[in-house]
Motif scaffolding. Structure first.
Motif, PDB file in Angstrom:
ATOM      1  N   LEU A 146      -5.182   9.282  10.367  1.00 45.06           N
ATOM      2  CA  LEU A 146      -4.676  10.174  11.406  1.00 45.06           C
ATOM      3  C   LEU A 146      -4.040   9.337  12.498  1.00 45.06           C
ATOM      4  N   ARG A 147      -2.954   9.821  13.053  1.00 40.50           N
ATOM      5  CA  ARG A 147      -2.218   9.055  14.055  1.00 40.50           C
ATOM      6  C   ARG A 147      -3.103   8.683  15.241  1.00 40.50           C
ATOM      7  N   LYS A 148      -3.870   9.662  15.743  1.00 43.94           N
ATOM      8  CA  LYS A 148      -4.662   9.427  16.956  1.00 43.94           C
ATOM      9  C   LYS A 148      -5.815   8.451  16.734  1.00 43.94           C
ATOM     10  N   GLU A 149      -6.214   8.254  15.474  1.00 40.40           N
ATOM     11  CA  GLU A 149      -7.332   7.361  15.176  1.00 40.40           C
ATOM     12  C   GLU A 149      -6.868   6.006  14.652  1.00 40.40           C
ATOM     13  N   ASN A 150      -5.560   5.814  14.477  1.00 39.04           N
ATOM     14  CA  ASN A 150      -5.038   4.575  13.895  1.00 39.04           C
ATOM     15  C   ASN A 150      -3.815   4.093  14.677  1.00 39.04           C
ATOM     16  N   ARG A 203      -1.752   1.329  13.312  1.00 41.27           N
ATOM     17  CA  ARG A 203      -0.902   1.693  12.167  1.00 41.27           C
ATOM     18  C   ARG A 203       0.204   2.669  12.576  1.00 41.27           C
ATOM     19  N   ASP A 204       0.514   2.677  13.873  1.00 38.49           N
ATOM     20  CA  ASP A 204       1.506   3.632  14.363  1.00 38.49           C
ATOM     21  C   ASP A 204       2.867   3.424  13.708  1.00 38.49           C
ATOM     22  N   TYR A 205       3.136   2.200  13.249  1.00 38.63           N
ATOM     23  CA  TYR A 205       4.425   1.932  12.599  1.00 38.63           C
ATOM     24  C   TYR A 205       4.593   2.762  11.323  1.00 38.63           C
ATOM     25  N   LEU A 206       3.472   3.092  10.646  1.00 41.19           N
ATOM     26  CA  LEU A 206       3.546   3.943   9.458  1.00 41.19           C
ATOM     27  C   LEU A 206       3.980   5.359   9.833  1.00 41.19           C
ATOM     28  N   PHE A 207       3.456   5.851  10.960  1.00 44.66           N
ATOM     29  CA  PHE A 207       3.801   7.207  11.393  1.00 44.66           C
ATOM     30  C   PHE A 207       5.230   7.258  11.937  1.00 44.66           C
ATOM     31  N   LYS A 208       5.668   6.164  12.581  1.00 40.67           N
ATOM     32  CA  LYS A 208       7.067   6.109  13.029  1.00 40.67           C
ATOM     33  C   LYS A 208       8.000   6.122  11.829  1.00 40.67           C
ATOM     34  N   ILE A 242       0.862  -1.188   0.000  1.00 39.07           N
ATOM     35  CA  ILE A 242       0.000   0.000   0.000  1.00 39.07           C
ATOM     36  C   ILE A 242       0.895   1.233   0.000  1.00 39.07           C
ATOM     37  N   THR A 243       0.635   2.128  -0.936  1.00 43.40           N
ATOM     38  CA  THR A 243       1.402   3.372  -1.049  1.00 43.40           C
ATOM     39  C   THR A 243       0.633   4.514  -0.403  1.00 43.40           C
ATOM     40  N   TYR A 244       1.282   5.241   0.487  1.00 45.45           N
ATOM     41  CA  TYR A 244       0.690   6.396   1.161  1.00 45.45           C
ATOM     42  C   TYR A 244       1.475   7.662   0.814  1.00 45.45           C
ATOM     43  N   PHE A 245       0.778   8.782   0.762  1.00 41.33           N
ATOM     44  CA  PHE A 245       1.424  10.089   0.666  1.00 41.33           C
ATOM     45  C   PHE A 245       1.212  10.849   1.968  1.00 41.33           C
ATOM     46  N   VAL A 246       2.214  11.626   2.351  1.00 41.30           N
ATOM     47  CA  VAL A 246       2.098  12.503   3.521  1.00 41.30           C
ATOM     48  C   VAL A 246       1.378  13.780   3.107  1.00 41.30           C
ATOM     49  N   GLU A 247       0.384  14.177   3.899  1.00 41.83           N
ATOM     50  CA  GLU A 247      -0.334  15.434   3.663  1.00 41.83           C
ATOM     51  C   GLU A 247      -0.351  16.259   4.941  1.00 41.83           C
ATOM     52  N   PRO A 248      -0.426  17.598   4.825  1.00 48.80           N
ATOM     53  CA  PRO A 248      -0.497  18.437   6.028  1.00 48.80           C
ATOM     54  C   PRO A 248      -1.731  18.099   6.856  1.00 48.80           C
ATOM     55  N   ALA A 287      -1.017  13.895   8.057  1.00 47.51           N
ATOM     56  CA  ALA A 287      -1.855  12.712   7.886  1.00 47.51           C
ATOM     57  C   ALA A 287      -1.293  11.896   6.727  1.00 47.51           C
ATOM     58  N   LEU A 288      -1.752  10.656   6.609  1.00 52.25           N
ATOM     59  CA  LEU A 288      -1.335   9.779   5.520  1.00 52.25           C
ATOM     60  C   LEU A 288      -2.544   9.444   4.650  1.00 52.25           C
ATOM     61  N   ARG A 289      -2.396   9.640   3.349  1.00 57.22           N
ATOM     62  CA  ARG A 289      -3.490   9.324   2.426  1.00 57.22           C
ATOM     63  C   ARG A 289      -3.127   8.088   1.599  1.00 57.22           C
ATOM     64  N   LYS A 290      -4.032   7.106   1.634  1.00 59.45           N
ATOM     65  CA  LYS A 290      -3.828   5.882   0.861  1.00 59.45           C
ATOM     66  C   LYS A 290      -4.022   6.195  -0.618  1.00 59.45           C
ATOM     67  N   MET A 291      -3.024   5.833  -1.452  1.00 59.61           N
ATOM     68  CA  MET A 291      -3.073   6.162  -2.872  1.00 59.61           C
ATOM     69  C   MET A 291      -3.179   4.930  -3.774  1.00 59.61           C
ATOM     70  N   ILE A 292      -2.398   3.879  -3.468  1.00 62.65           N
ATOM     71  CA  ILE A 292      -2.401   2.668  -4.297  1.00 62.65           C
ATOM     72  C   ILE A 292      -2.393   1.437  -3.400  1.00 62.65           C
ATOM     73  N   THR A 293      -3.221   0.470  -3.750  1.00 70.04           N
ATOM     74  CA  THR A 293      -3.152  -0.852  -3.123  1.00 70.04           C
ATOM     75  C   THR A 293      -2.880  -1.881  -4.208  1.00 70.04           C
TER      76      THR A 293
END
Length: 527
Positions: free
Chosen positions: A409-413, A416-421, A371-377, A386-392
């Motif tokens: 969002l980090r606080k809601e996931n 998935r904290d490993y993605l934010f780390k 899964i590919t994510y992009f970082v967004e403000p 935040a991270l937006r899912k772009m491709i699976t």
């Protein structure tokens, strides 16, 4: 190492099953054994002090540029800046200014020839001036900034107008950064800004606006090598303008703006004689108003389209665009160009990822999903990003491009904290989630910060086969190299270099082939 990277390093070293006394023992050991010589300490302090000074200088010069750019046009007139600089120290430093100007023209030949200074070239110019002056560099630049600040006066009304315009221009870039690689939000933001300014600072003019992009003319090549395709416009004009094509042999001044790279203002279209009217329903006698066309230019000042505005819907007599309005519309065209290339860069990276995933899955079956994510403000002050899912993509051959996916969002996931780390540290992070092993890999920008992340799952496998691991490492290496190349081309840092014949096509296809080009280069280096 920064703080998040250090913490992640310690967490990886300690592991998850380590007892608290063992962790405390490790901390005590590091605190006792870590030694820093006096030389190392001084070197570190100097580095921090220098970084602080450079950051302060950048903020000072950005604020100075904004104060001088009173109509938020996005650039300053080089002659006006020179005229004021020539009076610095009562005109005693003209030789230093000439030397700085010569170096500027060598480094930025195109902006210098056009007489325009962007924020970047303005900062470079002042730094070149300072380098030619005697005395402590930081003290000299403070004196120069103070002098230039004092040379510009602005009334309270001008300040309010400038502040509103800066805020509106920022909304265009913000739309690009939160769009999920779509141009539609950017188009809407541009037209909203133009409407707001016309109402607040343009005597409530009723304006039409439209954006046309240059394309290679493959429809009727005999009518010119390139054409302008109208890709977006204000709602009232959509039935007449949207998706229309302007050829070089048709009436109009748009191609003149493209060739000259300068705005063209027609105060009264009814007196001009060379204006193309898309709305054929409007009687000839009612074709009255003002028309303005502005070239859209990339980071290397190459024109890639036009932004057009007119007041033909406005029934008032005084509908001519004023100088301060035209200057601001140039700022809008600059803001749109930046936003447009931001989105195009994201699109190119996604195209590159699709090509890379096809290559990877043709060689391995043990990577279940990527899964590919992009970082967004972040959308509020409680969330920095935040991270937006772009491709699976998965091993069955399924590929899904998410056009309207929800943000992570980090606080809601928390799971998935490993993605934010991964994005915090720009490092690879591995973990188990619901019994499946995942590892997050950062996609880095030119400064080394994460602009996205790849979430790879190998399911219940303990690891990949040796050849699969090797292929994955190669794919990630090539993806990062191609991503860096795309970012450099977008910023104007490098010109596109085409090594394969198939790359001499539209940029999206070029982005996909870019992966294969770097793979070929890597193969050549191994031979």
């Amino acid at each position: 190492l920064n703080l998040p990277q250090f913490v992640q390093l310690m967490e990886t070293f300690v592991g998850k099953g380590t007892s608290l006394p063992t962790v405390k023992s490790l901390i005590a050991f590091i605190q006792e054994e870590y030694k820093q010589t006096e030389e190392e300490k001084m070197e570190q302090l100097k580095k921090v002090h220098r970084s602080s000074l450079l950051a302060r200088r950048k903020l000072l010069l950005e604020a100075l540029f904004e104060k001088w750019d009173k109509n938020a046009s996005g650039f300053l007139d080089l002659k006006e800046v020179d005229a004021v600089l020539s009076t610095f120290k009562e005109g005693m430093e003209k030789k230093a200014l000439r030397n700085a100007k010569r170096h500027l023209c060598l480094r930025y030949p195109q902006p210098s020839r056009m007489g325009k200074l962007s924020p970047q070239t303005f900062q470079t110019y002042l730094e070149l001036v300072v380098s030619e002056l005697s005395g402590d560099e930081d003290e000299v630049i403070d004196n120069l900034v103070e002098f230039l600040n004092a040379s510009v006066e602005r009334s309270h009304m001008e300040y309010l107008q400038h502040s509103a315009r800066r805020k509106w221009l920022h909304s265009i870039q913000q739309a690009a950064e939160t769009s999920g690689a779509s141009l539609e939000p950017v188009y809407r933001a541009v037209f909203k800004v133009l409407s707001q300014d016309a109402e607040a600072h343009g005597d409530s003019k009723r304006i039409s606006a439209y954006i046309a992009l240059l394309e290679e003319n493959q429809i009727s090549p005999e009518r010119g090598r390139i054409l302008l395709r109208y890709v977006a416009c204000t709602a009232d004009d959509a039935p007449y303008v949207l998706n229309q094509i302007l050829y070089r042999d048709m009436e109009g001044v748009s191609f003149a703006a493209v060739e000259e790279g300068k705005p063209i203002h027609v105060p009264r279209v009814q007196l001009h004689g060379n204006i193309h009217f898309w709305n054929y329903d409007r009687p000839v006698g009612e074709r009255r108003g003002s028309f303005l066309v502005l070239p859209l230019q990339d980071a290397r000042w190459r024109v890639f389209g036009i932004l057009g505005l007119d007041t033909l819907w406005d029934e008032c007599e005084k509908t001519i665009f004023l100088t301060h309005e035209i200057s601001f519309y140039q700022g809008v065209s600059c803001a749109f160009s930046s936003a447009y290339h931001h989105v195009c860069t994201r699109e190119n990276i996604l195209q590159e990822m699709l090509t890379a995933l096809d290559w990877l899955y043709s060689r391995t079956s043990n990577i279940h999903t990527v899964i590919t994510y992009f970082v967004e403000p972040g959308q509020d002050k409680t969330c920095d990003y935040a991270l937006r899912k772009m491709i699976t993509a998965d091993h069955t051959g399924q590929r899904e491009i998410h056009t309207s996916s929800a943000l992570l969002l980090r606080k809601e996931n928390l799971l998935r904290d490993y993605l934010f780390k991964c994005t915090d540290t720009s490092q690879v992070i591995g973990t188990y989630l619901c019994g499946e092993y995942h590892f997050a890999v950062p996609l880095r920008d030119l400064s080394g910060q994460a602009l996205g992340a790849l979430d790879l799952s190998i399911g219940h496998h303990q690891g990949l086969l040796p050849h699969e691991h090797k292929d994955l490492q190669k794919m990630l290496k090539i993806v990062q190299a191609a991503c860096s190349e795309i970012l450099k081309m977008s910023s104007g840092e490098t010109e596109p270099i085409y090594m394969l014949e198939a790359e001499n096509v539209a940029s999206l296809r070029h982005a996909g082939i870019l992966f294969h080009r770097f793979m070929l280069q890597d193969l050549r280096e191994c031979i």
